[in-house]
Design a protein around this motif. Structure first.
Motif, PDB file in Angstrom:
ATOM      1  N   VAL A  20     -40.454 -51.870   5.784  1.00  0.00           N
ATOM      2  CA  VAL A  20     -40.740 -50.471   6.109  1.00  0.00           C
ATOM      3  C   VAL A  20     -40.917 -49.568   4.891  1.00  0.00           C
ATOM      4  O   VAL A  20     -41.647 -48.576   4.956  1.00  0.00           O
ATOM      5  CB  VAL A  20     -39.651 -49.883   7.032  1.00  0.00           C
ATOM      6  N   THR A  21     -40.284 -49.852   3.773  1.00  0.00           N
ATOM      7  CA  THR A  21     -40.426 -48.989   2.598  1.00  0.00           C
ATOM      8  C   THR A  21     -40.891 -49.735   1.348  1.00  0.00           C
ATOM      9  O   THR A  21     -41.499 -49.142   0.466  1.00  0.00           O
ATOM     10  CB  THR A  21     -39.090 -48.283   2.260  1.00  0.00           C
ATOM     11  N   ASN A  22     -40.620 -51.024   1.272  1.00  0.00           N
ATOM     12  CA  ASN A  22     -40.961 -51.813   0.088  1.00  0.00           C
ATOM     13  C   ASN A  22     -42.370 -52.394   0.164  1.00  0.00           C
ATOM     14  O   ASN A  22     -42.804 -53.072  -0.760  1.00  0.00           O
ATOM     15  CB  ASN A  22     -39.946 -52.948  -0.098  1.00  0.00           C
ATOM     16  N   PRO A  32     -39.040 -59.512  15.619  1.00  0.00           N
ATOM     17  CA  PRO A  32     -37.938 -60.444  15.810  1.00  0.00           C
ATOM     18  C   PRO A  32     -36.545 -59.828  15.641  1.00  0.00           C
ATOM     19  O   PRO A  32     -35.570 -60.564  15.542  1.00  0.00           O
ATOM     20  CB  PRO A  32     -38.189 -61.460  14.700  1.00  0.00           C
ATOM     21  N   TYR A  33     -36.461 -58.504  15.568  1.00  0.00           N
ATOM     22  CA  TYR A  33     -35.157 -57.873  15.338  1.00  0.00           C
ATOM     23  C   TYR A  33     -34.334 -57.917  16.622  1.00  0.00           C
ATOM     24  O   TYR A  33     -34.760 -57.428  17.668  1.00  0.00           O
ATOM     25  CB  TYR A  33     -35.344 -56.436  14.859  1.00  0.00           C
ATOM     26  N   ILE A  34     -33.141 -58.481  16.519  1.00  0.00           N
ATOM     27  CA  ILE A  34     -32.330 -58.704  17.711  1.00  0.00           C
ATOM     28  C   ILE A  34     -30.893 -58.235  17.529  1.00  0.00           C
ATOM     29  O   ILE A  34     -30.023 -58.584  18.319  1.00  0.00           O
ATOM     30  CB  ILE A  34     -32.331 -60.196  18.115  1.00  0.00           C
ATOM     31  N   GLU A  35     -30.636 -57.413  16.501  1.00  0.00           N
ATOM     32  CA  GLU A  35     -29.262 -56.958  16.319  1.00  0.00           C
ATOM     33  C   GLU A  35     -29.214 -55.587  15.659  1.00  0.00           C
ATOM     34  O   GLU A  35     -30.064 -55.232  14.850  1.00  0.00           O
ATOM     35  CB  GLU A  35     -28.455 -57.955  15.481  1.00  0.00           C
ATOM     36  N   GLY A  36     -28.205 -54.834  16.049  1.00  0.00           N
ATOM     37  CA  GLY A  36     -27.850 -53.583  15.395  1.00  0.00           C
ATOM     38  C   GLY A  36     -28.996 -52.617  15.190  1.00  0.00           C
ATOM     39  O   GLY A  36     -30.012 -52.651  15.897  1.00  0.00           O
ATOM     40  N   PRO A  37     -28.866 -51.739  14.206  1.00  0.00           N
ATOM     41  CA  PRO A  37     -29.890 -50.728  13.936  1.00  0.00           C
ATOM     42  C   PRO A  37     -31.236 -51.319  13.516  1.00  0.00           C
ATOM     43  O   PRO A  37     -32.233 -50.609  13.488  1.00  0.00           O
ATOM     44  CB  PRO A  37     -29.279 -49.914  12.784  1.00  0.00           C
ATOM     45  N   GLN A  38     -31.266 -52.618  13.192  1.00  0.00           N
ATOM     46  CA  GLN A  38     -32.524 -53.246  12.786  1.00  0.00           C
ATOM     47  C   GLN A  38     -33.601 -53.106  13.853  1.00  0.00           C
ATOM     48  O   GLN A  38     -34.799 -53.094  13.542  1.00  0.00           O
ATOM     49  CB  GLN A  38     -32.289 -54.736  12.482  1.00  0.00           C
ATOM     50  N   ILE A  39     -33.189 -53.003  15.121  1.00  0.00           N
ATOM     51  CA  ILE A  39     -34.187 -52.986  16.190  1.00  0.00           C
ATOM     52  C   ILE A  39     -35.079 -51.748  16.152  1.00  0.00           C
ATOM     53  O   ILE A  39     -36.133 -51.733  16.796  1.00  0.00           O
ATOM     54  CB  ILE A  39     -33.540 -53.100  17.591  1.00  0.00           C
ATOM     55  N   VAL A  40     -34.695 -50.713  15.391  1.00  0.00           N
ATOM     56  CA  VAL A  40     -35.529 -49.510  15.351  1.00  0.00           C
ATOM     57  C   VAL A  40     -36.661 -49.625  14.332  1.00  0.00           C
ATOM     58  O   VAL A  40     -37.565 -48.784  14.325  1.00  0.00           O
ATOM     59  CB  VAL A  40     -34.702 -48.234  15.066  1.00  0.00           C
ATOM     60  N   LYS A  41     -36.652 -50.625  13.475  1.00  0.00           N
ATOM     61  CA  LYS A  41     -37.690 -50.740  12.448  1.00  0.00           C
ATOM     62  C   LYS A  41     -39.109 -50.726  13.019  1.00  0.00           C
ATOM     63  O   LYS A  41     -40.004 -50.096  12.442  1.00  0.00           O
ATOM     64  CB  LYS A  41     -37.458 -51.996  11.607  1.00  0.00           C
ATOM     65  N   GLU A  63     -28.150 -37.554  -1.276  1.00  0.00           N
ATOM     66  CA  GLU A  63     -26.911 -37.710  -0.530  1.00  0.00           C
ATOM     67  C   GLU A  63     -27.189 -38.474   0.758  1.00  0.00           C
ATOM     68  O   GLU A  63     -28.145 -38.142   1.480  1.00  0.00           O
ATOM     69  CB  GLU A  63     -26.309 -36.342  -0.177  1.00  0.00           C
ATOM     70  N   PRO A  64     -26.399 -39.471   1.096  1.00  0.00           N
ATOM     71  CA  PRO A  64     -26.628 -40.213   2.343  1.00  0.00           C
ATOM     72  C   PRO A  64     -26.375 -39.344   3.562  1.00  0.00           C
ATOM     73  O   PRO A  64     -25.547 -38.428   3.525  1.00  0.00           O
ATOM     74  CB  PRO A  64     -25.619 -41.366   2.251  1.00  0.00           C
ATOM     75  N   LEU A  65     -27.081 -39.632   4.621  1.00  0.00           N
ATOM     76  CA  LEU A  65     -26.870 -38.905   5.864  1.00  0.00           C
ATOM     77  C   LEU A  65     -25.529 -39.294   6.475  1.00  0.00           C
ATOM     78  O   LEU A  65     -24.871 -38.490   7.115  1.00  0.00           O
ATOM     79  CB  LEU A  65     -27.999 -39.189   6.857  1.00  0.00           C
ATOM     80  N   ILE A  66     -25.163 -40.557   6.295  1.00  0.00           N
ATOM     81  CA  ILE A  66     -23.881 -41.065   6.761  1.00  0.00           C
ATOM     82  C   ILE A  66     -23.027 -41.335   5.527  1.00  0.00           C
ATOM     83  O   ILE A  66     -23.232 -42.332   4.828  1.00  0.00           O
ATOM     84  CB  ILE A  66     -24.051 -42.361   7.578  1.00  0.00           C
ATOM     85  N   GLU A  67     -22.126 -40.447   5.214  1.00  0.00           N
ATOM     86  CA  GLU A  67     -21.321 -40.554   3.997  1.00  0.00           C
ATOM     87  C   GLU A  67     -20.530 -41.859   3.980  1.00  0.00           C
ATOM     88  O   GLU A  67     -19.782 -42.158   4.912  1.00  0.00           O
ATOM     89  CB  GLU A  67     -20.356 -39.371   3.891  1.00  0.00           C
ATOM     90  N   GLY A  68     -20.722 -42.648   2.926  1.00  0.00           N
ATOM     91  CA  GLY A  68     -19.989 -43.895   2.782  1.00  0.00           C
ATOM     92  C   GLY A  68     -20.456 -45.001   3.694  1.00  0.00           C
ATOM     93  O   GLY A  68     -19.914 -46.110   3.671  1.00  0.00           O
ATOM     94  N   GLY A  69     -21.477 -44.725   4.512  1.00  0.00           N
ATOM     95  CA  GLY A  69     -21.966 -45.731   5.450  1.00  0.00           C
ATOM     96  C   GLY A  69     -22.917 -46.707   4.786  1.00  0.00           C
ATOM     97  O   GLY A  69     -23.495 -46.417   3.737  1.00  0.00           O
ATOM     98  N   PRO A  70     -23.085 -47.880   5.389  1.00  0.00           N
ATOM     99  CA  PRO A  70     -24.031 -48.864   4.845  1.00  0.00           C
ATOM    100  C   PRO A  70     -25.420 -48.247   4.706  1.00  0.00           C
ATOM    101  O   PRO A  70     -25.819 -47.409   5.525  1.00  0.00           O
ATOM    102  CB  PRO A  70     -24.030 -49.979   5.897  1.00  0.00           C
ATOM    103  N   ASP A 126     -28.293 -49.531   5.228  1.00  0.00           N
ATOM    104  CA  ASP A 126     -29.206 -49.829   6.326  1.00  0.00           C
ATOM    105  C   ASP A 126     -28.971 -48.866   7.496  1.00  0.00           C
ATOM    106  O   ASP A 126     -29.909 -48.505   8.206  1.00  0.00           O
ATOM    107  CB  ASP A 126     -29.117 -51.285   6.768  1.00  0.00           C
ATOM    108  N   PHE A 127     -27.727 -48.413   7.701  1.00  0.00           N
ATOM    109  CA  PHE A 127     -27.458 -47.403   8.721  1.00  0.00           C
ATOM    110  C   PHE A 127     -28.172 -46.099   8.365  1.00  0.00           C
ATOM    111  O   PHE A 127     -28.774 -45.451   9.221  1.00  0.00           O
ATOM    112  CB  PHE A 127     -25.956 -47.129   8.831  1.00  0.00           C
ATOM    113  N   ASN A 128     -28.083 -45.712   7.092  1.00  0.00           N
ATOM    114  CA  ASN A 128     -28.717 -44.470   6.653  1.00  0.00           C
ATOM    115  C   ASN A 128     -30.237 -44.525   6.797  1.00  0.00           C
ATOM    116  O   ASN A 128     -30.856 -43.571   7.269  1.00  0.00           O
ATOM    117  CB  ASN A 128     -28.346 -44.187   5.191  1.00  0.00           C
ATOM    118  N   MET A 129     -30.831 -45.633   6.400  1.00  0.00           N
ATOM    119  CA  MET A 129     -32.284 -45.762   6.479  1.00  0.00           C
ATOM    120  C   MET A 129     -32.741 -45.771   7.933  1.00  0.00           C
ATOM    121  O   MET A 129     -33.771 -45.181   8.279  1.00  0.00           O
ATOM    122  CB  MET A 129     -32.736 -47.027   5.754  1.00  0.00           C
ATOM    123  N   ALA A 130     -31.972 -46.437   8.794  1.00  0.00           N
ATOM    124  CA  ALA A 130     -32.312 -46.447  10.220  1.00  0.00           C
ATOM    125  C   ALA A 130     -32.234 -45.047  10.802  1.00  0.00           C
ATOM    126  O   ALA A 130     -33.104 -44.632  11.586  1.00  0.00           O
ATOM    127  CB  ALA A 130     -31.371 -47.396  10.970  1.00  0.00           C
TER     128      ALA A 130
END
Length: 270
Positions: free
Chosen positions: A7-9, A118-127, A183-190, A192-196
């Protein structure tokens, strides 16, 4: 590794296997947040892509000199293996992946139906929302179809709620202010959560989105600002605006197939 649309690279694999693999959180955070909104930090784009350029710079510092990379067809089966210099392989792999998976698109449509595969888990499905957004008219409808049958991570959903409470009625302004300061949208969060979350908020601002899948996703869809439908038939019958005539795009494998467009796509406009 594997060279797949990213998505970004532009494309994953190669130097993207090295960064963020060897980097600490602060480096990853600053790199991702600084480059995510650049119009060239985009799916399938390698020319003048600052996200990829910094990934490449870091990978060169690591002095990795050999890579073995798989390429895939549109249904996710490995169709070729490349090996050799990390950067030469990544460049060639991106070119071949574009020929195999890139679909030239000249006009946007009212409705886009996209599979999360093929995304089948977590926030990855929004890509796969990104390729759908690239080819949907502003104000149009996106239906994200997924086989995921489990709730998204509780911490991710809780952080979405917390962010929206802080942003109140001006989500876009709040997002841009955070990103200008790295600054991350989710402070201290992973990260991939922030990018999602950045992608979710961008898409929710401009499109009507429906998540099509298991009832377990109802809360997640609601929290993200989307509608939920148990199946595609219900989504089409109840979730679409009434058009006399509508143009429709279908992306059967949103994690592999991607649009090639003449105009750059910007997550939050200009």
């Amino acid at each position: 590794g594997s060279i797949l649309p990213h998505v970004t690279n532009g494309f994953g694999g190669g130097p993207k296997n090295i960064m963020p693999g060897i980097c600490d959180y602060e480096t990853i955070k600053r790199h991702h947040l600084r480059n995510v909104l650049h119009p060239c930090s985009m799916l399938g784009v390698t020319e003048a892509n600052p996200f990829l350029a910094e990934v490449t710079q870091i990978a060169k510092l690591a002095r990795v000199d050999f890579a073995v990379q798989c390429l895939y067809n549109s249904v996710g089966k490995a169709c070729e293996v490349l090996s050799g210099d990390v950067f030469a392989v990544h460049k060639l792999g991106g070119e071949r992946a574009t020929k195999e998976l890139g679909i030239p698109v000249s006009e946007k449509t009212d409705i886009t139906i996209v599979s999360a595969y093929p995304y089948i888990e977590g926030p990855q499905i929004v890509k796969p929302l990104l390729p759908a957004a690239m080819i949907t008219k502003p104000g149009g409808t996106i239906l994200l179809v997924t086989e995921v049958a489990e709730q998204l991570p509780h911490t991710f959903l809780a952080n979405i709620r917390a962010f929206k409470e802080k942003a109140r009625d001006d989500v876009e302004h709040y997002v841009l202010e955070k990103l200008r300061k790295y600054e991350p949208l989710i402070e201290g969060g992973p990260m991939d959560f922030n990018m999602a979350l950045i992608l979710i908020l961008s898409v929710a601002q401009r499109f009507h989105v429906g998540v099509v899948g298991h009832q377990a996703l109802h809360t997640a869809a609601e929290r993200m600002g989307f509608n939920h439908f148990p199946d595609l038939e219900t989504a089409i019958n109840k979730g679409l605006p009434r058009y006399e005539k509508a143009d429709v795009s279908v992306i059967p494998c949103g994690g592999y197939i991607f649009p090639v467009t003449a105009e750059p796509f910007r997550l939050f406009g200009e």
